[in-house]
Scaffold this active site. Sequence first.
Site, PDB file in Angstrom:
ATOM      1  N   ASN A   9       1.002  -1.196  -0.052  1.00  0.00           N
ATOM      2  CA  ASN A   9      -0.082  -0.070   0.001  1.00  0.00           C
ATOM      3  C   ASN A   9       0.833   1.236   0.021  1.00  0.00           C
ATOM      4  O   ASN A   9       1.465   1.537   1.049  1.00  0.00           O
ATOM      5  CB  ASN A   9      -0.876  -0.099   1.238  1.00  0.00           C
ATOM      6  N   GLU A 164      -4.778  -4.467  10.878  1.00  0.00           N
ATOM      7  CA  GLU A 164      -4.097  -3.522  10.922  1.00  0.00           C
ATOM      8  C   GLU A 164      -4.380  -2.844  12.338  1.00  0.00           C
ATOM      9  O   GLU A 164      -5.200  -1.753  12.203  1.00  0.00           O
ATOM     10  CB  GLU A 164      -4.097  -2.684   9.809  1.00  0.00           C
ATOM     11  N   GLY A 232       5.101   1.515   4.379  1.00  0.00           N
ATOM     12  CA  GLY A 232       6.486   2.065   4.433  1.00  0.00           C
ATOM     13  C   GLY A 232       7.444   1.364   3.711  1.00  0.00           C
ATOM     14  O   GLY A 232       8.063   1.885   2.495  1.00  0.00           O
TER      15      GLY A 232
HETATM   16  P1  13P Z   1       3.310   0.714   7.865  1.00  0.00           P
HETATM   17  O1  13P Z   1       3.785  -0.698   6.855  1.00  0.00           O
HETATM   18  O2  13P Z   1       3.857   1.934   7.295  1.00  0.00           O
HETATM   19  O3  13P Z   1       3.356   0.710   9.059  1.00  0.00           O
HETATM   20  O4  13P Z   1       1.723   0.685   7.076  1.00  0.00           O
HETATM   21  C1  13P Z   1       0.847  -0.268   7.234  1.00  0.00           C
HETATM   22  C2  13P Z   1      -0.234   0.023   6.568  1.00  0.00           C
HETATM   23  O5  13P Z   1      -1.242   0.823   6.944  1.00  0.00           O
HETATM   24  C3  13P Z   1      -0.597  -0.788   5.227  1.00  0.00           C
HETATM   25  O6  13P Z   1      -1.686  -0.175   4.814  1.00  0.00           O
END
Ligand code: 13P
Length: 258
Positions: A9, A164, A232
């Site tokens: 993402n 998440e 990220g």
């Molecule tokens: P990070 O991997 O940057 O923590 O983001 C997770 C996320 O929200 C993926 O949808």
Amino acid sequence: MRTPIIAGNWKMNTSIDEAVALVKQMKDALDKISGAEKVLCPPFVSLVSVRELIGGTSIKLGAQNMYFQDKGAYTGEVSPLMLAPLCQYVILGHSERRQYFGETDEIVNKKILSALNHGLSPIVCVGENLKQNEAGKTTEIVTGQIRRGFADVPSIDNVVVAYEPIWAIGTGKPATGAGANQVIGLIRSTMAELYGEEAASQLRIQYGGSVTAANIAEFISQPHIDGGLVGGASLKADEFVAIVAKAAEIKSSLRKPV
Ligand code: 13P
């Protein structure tokens, strides 16, 4: 057997040129990895360019959001009819959409129904915030999001769920493998109540929140966790390729009879 699915993402990052450069950096290596489904979710404006680049490879494409109406006077929105010819997946109900754009479970529900009606596979995000987690409300929050989000949704055959926890997103503080597995097991049993054991046992559920190449093993080795929704770390070609490669390798080694 559930095929692991790792989705990147990209959120609101990359210009079209940067998106093209990033795909070029990871495309060949990603394409070669078998045993895991690979999905890139760039910003809307880059979907067409990325689609052209990954044509003929095993890499799939997803959008990060959509509106539930087919067309009309909804300035600035993107319709499932526009996405369906472009991509297979669409992320729905991400916590950032819920937090900054007022998306409720009812809106997420309409989006899930609309995506499925148009042949798009939704990646439906759920998760509790830090306050809710510390108050011991994770179960209540997550199962509530599932029940309301999936109201009147006839089937979960083409659905992916992503757990998440909001406190783990972008913080560098991921959940533990065991902790995420427990909540994801709970999501699976809620889905079993709604759709039956068979459908729930086939549903793929990802973990998301500060996933890296260094910690993917901890998550993917858990029995209920079928992949990752990566923010990220999906913006770094080598890191994302390493995450996908490890996920595919570990899940297939776990499957081999000993
Ligand atoms: P990070 O991997 O940057 O923590 O983001 C997770 C996320 O929200 C993926 O949808």
